[in-house]
Design an enzyme around this catalytic site. Structure first.
Site, PDB file in Angstrom:
ATOM      1  N   THR A 189       0.867  -1.176   0.000  1.00  0.00           N
ATOM      2  CA  THR A 189       0.000   0.000   0.000  1.00  0.00           C
ATOM      3  C   THR A 189       0.907   1.230   0.000  1.00  0.00           C
ATOM      4  OG1 THR A 189      -0.019   0.190   2.392  1.00  0.00           O
ATOM      5  CG2 THR A 189      -1.770  -1.095   1.401  1.00  0.00           C
ATOM      6  N   GLU A 334      -5.789  -3.865   0.867  1.00  0.00           N
ATOM      7  CA  GLU A 334      -6.020  -4.895   1.888  1.00  0.00           C
ATOM      8  C   GLU A 334      -7.209  -5.796   1.555  1.00  0.00           C
ATOM      9  OE1 GLU A 334      -5.355  -1.744   2.308  1.00  0.00           O
ATOM     10  OE2 GLU A 334      -4.118  -1.367   4.088  1.00  0.00           O
ATOM     11  N   LYS A 443     -13.805  17.903  12.166  1.00  0.00           N
ATOM     12  CA  LYS A 443     -14.692  17.911  13.330  1.00  0.00           C
ATOM     13  C   LYS A 443     -14.906  19.346  13.790  1.00  0.00           C
ATOM     14  CE  LYS A 443     -14.067  13.287  15.069  1.00  0.00           C
ATOM     15  NZ  LYS A 443     -12.703  12.804  14.904  1.00  0.00           N
ATOM     16  N   TRP A 448     -19.221  16.068  12.615  1.00  0.00           N
ATOM     17  CA  TRP A 448     -18.371  15.749  11.472  1.00  0.00           C
ATOM     18  C   TRP A 448     -18.861  16.428  10.202  1.00  0.00           C
ATOM     19  CZ3 TRP A 448     -17.247   9.738  11.762  1.00  0.00           C
ATOM     20  CH2 TRP A 448     -16.429   9.506  12.874  1.00  0.00           C
TER      21      TRP A 448
HETATM   22  P1  ADP Z   1      -7.262   1.408  -4.312  1.00  0.00           P
HETATM   23  O1  ADP Z   1      -6.639   0.553  -5.288  1.00  0.00           O
HETATM   24  O2  ADP Z   1      -8.701   1.045  -4.138  1.00  0.00           O
HETATM   25  O3  ADP Z   1      -7.044   2.861  -4.554  1.00  0.00           O
HETATM   26  P2  ADP Z   1      -5.686   1.777  -1.914  1.00  0.00           P
HETATM   27  O4  ADP Z   1      -5.385   0.735  -0.930  1.00  0.00           O
HETATM   28  O5  ADP Z   1      -4.581   2.519  -2.577  1.00  0.00           O
HETATM   29  O6  ADP Z   1      -6.548   1.021  -2.972  1.00  0.00           O
HETATM   30  O7  ADP Z   1      -6.668   2.868  -1.318  1.00  0.00           O
HETATM   31  C1  ADP Z   1      -7.833   2.484  -0.663  1.00  0.00           C
HETATM   32  C2  ADP Z   1      -8.611   3.699  -0.252  1.00  0.00           C
HETATM   33  O8  ADP Z   1      -9.013   4.442  -1.390  1.00  0.00           O
HETATM   34  C3  ADP Z   1      -9.905   3.359   0.433  1.00  0.00           C
HETATM   35  O9  ADP Z   1      -9.721   3.044   1.787  1.00  0.00           O
HETATM   36  C4  ADP Z   1     -10.707   4.643   0.218  1.00  0.00           C
HETATM   37  O10 ADP Z   1     -10.354   5.640   1.141  1.00  0.00           O
HETATM   38  C5  ADP Z   1     -10.259   5.078  -1.143  1.00  0.00           C
HETATM   39  N1  ADP Z   1     -11.242   4.647  -2.143  1.00  0.00           N
HETATM   40  C6  ADP Z   1     -11.208   3.564  -2.934  1.00  0.00           C
HETATM   41  N2  ADP Z   1     -12.282   3.524  -3.745  1.00  0.00           N
HETATM   42  C7  ADP Z   1     -13.032   4.607  -3.463  1.00  0.00           C
HETATM   43  C8  ADP Z   1     -14.278   5.144  -3.946  1.00  0.00           C
HETATM   44  N3  ADP Z   1     -14.969   4.554  -4.929  1.00  0.00           N
HETATM   45  N4  ADP Z   1     -14.737   6.290  -3.390  1.00  0.00           N
HETATM   46  C9  ADP Z   1     -14.052   6.911  -2.416  1.00  0.00           C
HETATM   47  N5  ADP Z   1     -12.885   6.478  -1.920  1.00  0.00           N
HETATM   48  C10 ADP Z   1     -12.376   5.338  -2.431  1.00  0.00           C
END
Ligand code: ADP
Length: 545
Positions: A189, A334, A443, A448
């Site tokens: 990540t 994850e 906040k 929120w």
């Molecule tokens: P990804 O390949 O899905 O970008 P990452 O592990 O780099 O995977 O990032 C995951 C994070 O990206 C999620 O926890 C969330 O905050 C954000 N995310 C993924 N998909 C979306 C979505 N459709 N809308 C908003 N946030 C998203």
């Protein structure tokens, strides 16, 4: 009592063998480093993957060894995707957009003995070579001998041309029967704080995830689909598409490194793409190009977006101007990565355009096989009323239990839930909607405010190219939102007109206290806004005014 059913292992090699046998002519179209379109099939890919397994063995790669890749989406990368796990090794895709120092850290942490590298990343490999010399013993450039870049690497680090090794090997290889729980792929990540952390997928988690995303209310690939993952193969297994496409027998279109609007437009029409998947930034680029050039997408029916929130403009523009349905998924490294997907339920058929747009902006329903909940600060479960915000937790067979190298289960709470770090609502129909990353939430006076909602509204202003909303310290309210905007090229932005987009759309107390016009916003290696840097920079913005 045990069942009477067979316990065949769910293996990645079986997926490829299925595609080769039942969809032998299913096409793999790939834009290679050489620039030209390369056309192949699932049958040829399976044969080349067997050949590559022989090459890997020749390079000393054995069961459980990590094979690193620094590569765009191409047919050669696809071959590694199957050959490495198929022979029992682990395909470790590395994000080349990360800082060189992070890449060296990841290679060493993963213990990649061999690296497969696009020639375009030769300078990068040269730069980090001294730092990875103790780990990497061979670098294989994904090209033929004629295109082998001139690199100087430390002694003990061999350099090969991929096609040279392939030509010298044979296909005499039988895919071994592995345990389905064996590790198959590794992905780090790109954390915005601290060092990247690895997630180690298994054959089982990968195949189950592939079945799940192939359901009709998820990506639903079929033998008639021609799918283009614009999302890089170094970004969470290109959202599982290289595997799901083989399971369905779909044609796979791989864009190489040309991800700009004009290149994607040309590729989509030339390769007759029906579905394309990528992050919103890519679709904003494509939309701008189509509008400027008057171009049409001749065969695309669906564009899938994920990775960050989908701006309303994308759903509206692709729907109204191009007749393309924009679908949203949510997930994370994850989670392999897909967790939710947004397709309507029967009751939504009656929605008007505004209602359908409102629904489309949600991240969607949880995939069958996974479980989700939202909890408050004390861990109490919150209602699915579409209003209560809480920390989103998930569990299931394609969710990680720990980070690579950490003790089993160490990423989970006592009940086996994984905290996503996202803050979300869930409506009575089970549609989850992300309101923030937990660290990005604002906040104000104990309540929120969603930065995502405010950002989406800001980019609906015709002169705003990009927007970020961050929390700034405030003497009375603790935190208040500050809006940072980048104007479209050649446009000037008047803060008052930007704030007007919020009138009647959000509660008065949600409206940002200040608007700052900037030339650009910082992004992470995966193209997301680097909120931590912005938060630090604007933390005191309302205090010193
Ligand atoms: P990804 O390949 O899905 O970008 P990452 O592990 O780099 O995977 O990032 C995951 C994070 O990206 C999620 O926890 C969330 O905050 C954000 N995310 C993924 N998909 C979306 C979505 N459709 N809308 C908003 N946030 C998203």
């Amino acid at each position: 009592m045990q069942s009477s059913m067979q316990s065949h292992a769910l293996l990645i090699s079986s997926v490829l063998v299925h595609a080769a046998r039942h969809h032998a002519d299913g096409e793999i179209v790939s834009r290679s480093e050489e620039g030209a379109l390369h056309r192949s099939t699932w049958a040829a890919t399976e044969r080349r993957a067997r050949r590559l397994a022989r090459v890997l063995a020749g390079l000393g790669v054995g069961a459980g060894d990590r094979v690193g890749t620094l590569a765009w989406n191409t047919h050669r990368h696809l071959e590694i995707y199957y050959a490495a796990p198929g022979m029992g090794a682990i395909c470790h895709t590395i994000n080349p957009r990360l800082a060189a120092d992070d890449i060296a850290y990841i290679v060493n942490h993963a213990g990649d003995g061999v690296l497969f590298v696009d020639p375009g990343f030769a300078a990068l490999v040269e730069a980090i070579a001294p730092a990875i010399a103790g780990t990497v013993r061979a670098v294989v450039f994904l090209a033929d001998a004629a295109r082998l870049p001139a690199v100087s690497l430390p002694a003990g680090m061999a350099v090969h041309a991929y096609e040279g090794l392939m030509a010298a090997a044979d296909e005499d290889f039988a895919w071994p029967l592995l345990q389905e729980t064996a590790a198959s792929a590794l992905c780090y990540t790109s954390g915005t704080t601290g060092r990247p952390k690895g997630v180690l997928y298994s054959h089982r988690s990968t195949v189950l995830h592939g079945y799940a995303i192939n359901m009709a209310d998820v990506m639903g690939l079929s033998a008639r689909s021609r799918v283009l993952p614009v999302v890089p193969m170094f970004h969470v297994n290109a959202w599982g598409i290289p595997y799901a496409a083989a399971m369905a027998g779909a044609a796979l279109v791989l864009p190489g490194r040309q991800l700009d609007g004009p290149s994607l437009h040309a590729l989509m029409n030339e390769a007759r793409v029906t579905m394309a998947c990528g992050v919103p930034t890519v679709w904003l680029g494509l939309l701008a190009h189509l509008r400027a050039s008057g171009g049409r997408l001749e065969t695309v029916k669906t564009i899938m977006t994920g990775g960050s929130a989908c701006p309303p403009l994308l759903i509206e523009a692709f729907g109204a101007e191009f007749g393309i349905s924009m679908e949203q998924g949510w997930g994370m490294t994850e989670m392999s990565p897909v967790g939710t997907y947004n397709k309507p339920k029967p009751a939504h058929a009656a929605l008007d355009a505004a209602g359908a747009l409102r629904l489309g902006l949600k991240q969607g329903r949880i995939l069958c096989g996974l479980d989700m909940k939202i909890v408050d600060g004390e861990g109490r479960e919150l209602p699915w009323d579409g209003k209560a915000f809480g920390d989103l937790k998930v569990r299931g067979p394609w969710v990680t239990g720990a980070y690579y190298g950490d003790p089993a289960g160490s990423a989970l709470d006592a009940e086996g839930w994984f905290a996503t770090g996202d803050v979300a609502t869930i409506d009575p129909d089970g549609f989850m909607e992300i309101t923030d990353r937990s660290k990005d939430v604002i906040k104000s006076g104990g309540e929120w405010i969603s930065s995502i909602v405010l950002e989406n509204l800001a980019v609906s202003h015709p002169d705003v190219a990009e927007a970020a909303v961050v929390a700034a310290a405030h003497p009375k309210w603790d935190e208040r939102p500050v809006l940072l905007v980048v104007p479209r090229p050649g446009r000037a932005l008047d803060p008052a007109s930007v704030l007007a987009v919020y009138e009647g759309k959000v509660a008065r107390w949600w409206v940002p206290d200040a608007v700052v016009v900037l030339d650009e916003l910082p992004h992470t290696a995966t193209g997301k806004l680097q909120k931590n840097a912005l938060r630090a920079r604007f933390r005191e913005h309302l205090i010193h005014k």
